[in-house]
Every structure is written in structure tokens, then in C-alpha cells.
Motif scaffolding. Sequence first.
Motif, short mmCIF file in Angstrom:
data_model
loop_
_atom_site.label_atom_id
_atom_site.label_comp_id
_atom_site.label_asym_id
_atom_site.label_seq_id
_atom_site.Cartn_x
_atom_site.Cartn_y
_atom_site.Cartn_z
N PHE A 68 0.84 -1.19 0.00
CA PHE A 68 0.00 0.00 0.00
C PHE A 68 0.88 1.25 0.00
CE2 PHE A 68 -2.64 -3.25 1.97
CZ PHE A 68 -3.85 -3.07 1.34
N TYR A 69 0.38 2.32 -0.60
CA TYR A 69 1.10 3.59 -0.58
C TYR A 69 1.28 4.05 0.87
CZ TYR A 69 0.57 4.10 -5.62
OH TYR A 69 0.64 3.91 -6.98
N PRO A 70 2.45 4.58 1.22
CA PRO A 70 2.71 4.95 2.62
C PRO A 70 1.93 6.18 3.09
CG PRO A 70 4.56 5.58 1.25
CD PRO A 70 3.62 4.80 0.38
N ASP A 71 1.51 7.04 2.17
CA ASP A 71 0.81 8.26 2.58
C ASP A 71 -0.71 8.10 2.65
OD1 ASP A 71 0.48 8.01 -0.12
OD2 ASP A 71 1.11 10.03 -0.62
N VAL A 72 -1.21 6.89 2.44
CA VAL A 72 -2.65 6.63 2.54
C VAL A 72 -3.01 6.54 4.03
CG1 VAL A 72 -4.46 4.93 2.07
CG2 VAL A 72 -2.73 5.42 0.35
N GLU A 73 -4.13 7.16 4.39
CA GLU A 73 -4.58 7.14 5.78
C GLU A 73 -4.86 5.70 6.20
OE1 GLU A 73 -8.00 9.43 5.12
OE2 GLU A 73 -6.89 11.26 4.81
N ALA A 74 -4.61 5.41 7.47
CA ALA A 74 -4.78 4.06 7.99
C ALA A 74 -6.23 3.57 7.83
CB ALA A 74 -4.37 4.00 9.46
N GLU A 75 -7.19 4.44 8.02
CA GLU A 75 -8.60 4.05 7.90
C GLU A 75 -8.94 3.64 6.47
OE1 GLU A 75 -10.31 7.67 9.16
OE2 GLU A 75 -9.87 7.31 11.27
N LYS A 76 -8.43 4.38 5.51
CA LYS A 76 -8.69 4.07 4.10
C LYS A 76 -8.01 2.77 3.71
CE LYS A 76 -8.42 6.05 -0.52
NZ LYS A 76 -7.98 7.20 -1.33
N ARG A 77 -6.76 2.59 4.17
CA ARG A 77 -6.02 1.36 3.88
C ARG A 77 -6.74 0.15 4.47
NH1 ARG A 77 -1.35 2.31 6.48
NH2 ARG A 77 -2.00 1.11 8.26
N GLU A 78 -7.22 0.27 5.70
CA GLU A 78 -7.93 -0.83 6.35
C GLU A 78 -9.25 -1.14 5.65
OE1 GLU A 78 -8.21 0.25 10.45
OE2 GLU A 78 -6.05 0.13 10.73
N ALA A 79 -9.95 -0.10 5.18
CA ALA A 79 -11.20 -0.31 4.46
C ALA A 79 -10.96 -1.04 3.15
CB ALA A 79 -11.89 1.03 4.21
N HIS A 80 -9.92 -0.65 2.43
CA HIS A 80 -9.60 -1.31 1.17
C HIS A 80 -9.12 -2.74 1.41
CE1 HIS A 80 -9.06 2.60 -1.36
NE2 HIS A 80 -10.29 2.42 -0.92
N PHE A 81 -8.35 -2.96 2.48
CA PHE A 81 -7.91 -4.31 2.79
C PHE A 81 -9.10 -5.18 3.19
CE2 PHE A 81 -6.02 -7.44 5.80
CZ PHE A 81 -5.35 -8.18 4.85
N GLU A 82 -10.06 -4.59 3.89
CA GLU A 82 -11.27 -5.33 4.26
C GLU A 82 -12.04 -5.77 3.02
OE1 GLU A 82 -13.37 -7.27 6.98
OE2 GLU A 82 -11.70 -5.96 7.51
N ARG A 83 -12.09 -4.91 2.00
CA ARG A 83 -12.75 -5.26 0.74
C ARG A 83 -12.04 -6.44 0.07
NH1 ARG A 83 -13.77 -1.37 -4.50
NH2 ARG A 83 -14.86 -2.92 -5.71
N LEU A 84 -10.72 -6.43 0.08
CA LEU A 84 -9.96 -7.53 -0.50
C LEU A 84 -10.15 -8.81 0.30
CD1 LEU A 84 -6.71 -5.59 -1.40
CD2 LEU A 84 -8.32 -6.60 -3.02
N LYS A 85 -10.21 -8.70 1.63
CA LYS A 85 -10.46 -9.88 2.46
C LYS A 85 -11.84 -10.48 2.18
CE LYS A 85 -10.01 -8.88 6.74
NZ LYS A 85 -9.72 -8.63 8.17
N ASN A 86 -12.82 -9.63 1.93
CA ASN A 86 -14.16 -10.11 1.62
C ASN A 86 -14.17 -10.91 0.32
OD1 ASN A 86 -15.26 -9.03 3.92
ND2 ASN A 86 -15.94 -7.15 2.92
N VAL A 87 -13.41 -10.45 -0.67
CA VAL A 87 -13.32 -11.18 -1.94
C VAL A 87 -12.74 -12.57 -1.70
CG1 VAL A 87 -12.13 -11.26 -4.18
CG2 VAL A 87 -13.13 -9.11 -3.37
N LEU A 88 -11.69 -12.65 -0.87
CA LEU A 88 -11.06 -13.94 -0.59
C LEU A 88 -11.96 -14.83 0.27
CD1 LEU A 88 -7.39 -12.83 0.13
CD2 LEU A 88 -8.32 -13.84 -1.96
N SER A 89 -12.68 -14.25 1.20
CA SER A 89 -13.55 -15.02 2.09
C SER A 89 -14.74 -15.62 1.35
CB SER A 89 -14.05 -14.15 3.23
OG SER A 89 -12.98 -13.73 4.02
N GLU A 90 -15.23 -14.91 0.34
CA GLU A 90 -16.38 -15.41 -0.42
C GLU A 90 -16.02 -16.65 -1.23
OE1 GLU A 90 -17.85 -12.23 -2.82
OE2 GLU A 90 -18.46 -11.05 -1.09
N GLY A 91 -14.79 -16.72 -1.74
CA GLY A 91 -14.41 -17.84 -2.59
C GLY A 91 -13.38 -18.76 -1.98
#
Length: 94
Positions: free
Chosen positions: A10-33
Amino acid sequence: MNKYEAILMFYPDVEAEKREAHFERLKNVLSEGGNISNIDEWGSRKLAYEIQYYKEAFYTLVEFEAEPATIKEFDRVAKILDSVMRHMVIRIEE
């Protein structure tokens, strides 16, 4: 299902909340399949070479089991997210 390992940068200047939200979206993709077995946040690390004038990135390693179609969806979503600098998925041979 096959075993995989994904590294996300992840880009280092991205806010932690935004990074966690995007990572949560990626985790959801993996959890579904598939099933996530381990998530390891390495934190901010120095890059071997500059990428778009950045000298470091925030690394996260994910170990999981999934079908090949899930990997394609994960790849598609990771390319869309603007906080992901790079990503790579590797199949682990048993």
C-alpha cells in the motif's frame, strides 16, 4: 482448492482508515471464494528501488485457500483500488 500467498503493498501516505477499508474489501473477496488462514502485517518497509517517487510502502502478507476464479476477482479489485501500489499472488505447491 489451492493454497496461495498474496503480498500487498500500500502507498505509505494513505490514511490508515482508508487502507484498512480497502484491505477489508480484498479480504471479503477472498472469504467469499475461499478461506483465509493467516494475515501478517509487516508494516512500513523500505523499497529496493523507487516506485513513482516513493521509497517505502506498507506491506501485508495473506495466506489463503481459494479457487482460481477467486484469484481473478482479487486481482481485478486490487488493480482498481487506488491505495494499492503493487500486489502479487503466488500459488504454494504442496
